[in-house]
Motif scaffolding. Structure first.
Motif, PDB file in Angstrom:
ATOM      1  N   ARG A 174     145.046  55.051  22.287  1.00  0.00           N
ATOM      2  CA  ARG A 174     145.368  56.172  23.172  1.00  0.00           C
ATOM      3  C   ARG A 174     145.196  55.768  24.637  1.00  0.00           C
ATOM      4  N   SER A 175     144.131  55.040  24.930  1.00  0.00           N
ATOM      5  CA  SER A 175     143.917  54.574  26.306  1.00  0.00           C
ATOM      6  C   SER A 175     145.001  53.591  26.726  1.00  0.00           C
ATOM      7  N   LEU A 176     145.395  52.705  25.806  1.00  0.00           N
ATOM      8  CA  LEU A 176     146.450  51.737  26.110  1.00  0.00           C
ATOM      9  C   LEU A 176     147.782  52.440  26.372  1.00  0.00           C
ATOM     10  N   LYS A 177     148.060  53.477  25.606  1.00  0.00           N
ATOM     11  CA  LYS A 177     149.297  54.241  25.799  1.00  0.00           C
ATOM     12  C   LYS A 177     149.300  54.945  27.153  1.00  0.00           C
ATOM     13  N   ASN A 178     148.156  55.507  27.545  1.00  0.00           N
ATOM     14  CA  ASN A 178     148.066  56.184  28.847  1.00  0.00           C
ATOM     15  C   ASN A 178     148.268  55.197  29.998  1.00  0.00           C
ATOM     16  N   ILE A 179     147.748  53.978  29.835  1.00  0.00           N
ATOM     17  CA  ILE A 179     147.916  52.959  30.879  1.00  0.00           C
ATOM     18  C   ILE A 179     149.382  52.581  31.031  1.00  0.00           C
ATOM     19  N   MET A 180     150.063  52.341  29.911  1.00  0.00           N
ATOM     20  CA  MET A 180     151.465  51.935  29.978  1.00  0.00           C
ATOM     21  C   MET A 180     152.358  53.087  30.440  1.00  0.00           C
TER      22      MET A 180
END
Length: 228
Positions: A116-122
């Motif tokens: 979820r954090s990786l998706k928010n960053i991208m």
């Protein structure tokens, strides 16, 4: 003697930074920079929640200023707040967020939290990102998990523009180490290939030249019969 003074000075400076981060809480502070001026000490606090940091009518700022004068012997500390516009592009904020989520929800949901954090960053238009979790996840044996997406430089000059941060989460299984690396949008990459209109025209001309060349017809060889 000069080395001892320098070490003592840096130790006191680190104590000031740790006190400010501890007072304002995890997940609210990205970094604390101290600038020394003839008038006094200028302390710049980067945060994604300036309202909570300042407090009602500046109560927290006044309280921290009084403690810095009394406990750390600062002559005239002046705390300045710098707002982080996009918290998903700040590696320290993201690392602290992952640490808080692991402490609240437990280490069994570490994959959900990391993805979820990786998706928010991208989604924040980052060129690339990497999240590394180390610890007892999810079993009693320590392991290292890596979650990455996009383009990320790790060596050379382009690696200097990568925003990196670390954090720790204390769970029931033990301490979990968190490393976050983010390549922000607009970062200058030396080996990046830009496909512009000029390059498209060159490729188009080459393709047209290849298509216009006539293909040679290959005739079948006649097999001669055996002489009787």
């Amino acid at each position: 003697m000069e080395e001892k003074k320098f070490v003592k000075f840096k130790k006191e400076e680190l104590g000031v930074k740790e006190y400010i981060k501890r007072s304002l809480g995890k997940g609210r502070i990205s970094e604390v920079n101290i600038e020394y001026t003839p008038v006094g000490e200028k302390i710049v606090v980067s945060t994604n929640r300036p309202g909570l940091v300042i407090g009602r009518k500046g109560e927290k700022i006044n309280e921290m200023t009084a403690v810095l004068k009394k406990k750390f012997d600062l002559d005239n500390p002046h705390i300045e707040i710098r707002e982080i516009l996009n918290e998903n592009l700040d590696a320290q904020i993201v690392a602290d967020f992952i640490a808080l989520e692991l402490e609240r929800k437990g280490s069994l949901k570490f994959k959900l939290i990391a993805y979820r954090s990786l998706k928010n960053i991208m989604n924040a238009k980052a060129l690339g990102a990497e999240i590394v979790l180390s610890g007892k996840l999810p079993s009693d044996r320590a392991r290292t998990w890596r979650f990455a997406q996009g383009y990320l430089k790790k060596t050379g000059d382009p690696a200097k523009v990568v925003n990196r941060a670390q954090a720790q989460a204390t769970t029931l299984q033990g301490v979990v180490g968190i490393k976050v690396s983010i390549l922000p949008p607009g970062a200058h990459i030396h080996d990046k290939i830009v496909v512009d209109e000029e390059l498209r025209n060159k490729v188009k001309i080459v393709v047209e030249d290849v298509e216009e060349k006539p293909k040679k017809k290959v005739g079948k060889k006649k097999s001669g019969g055996k002489k009787k």
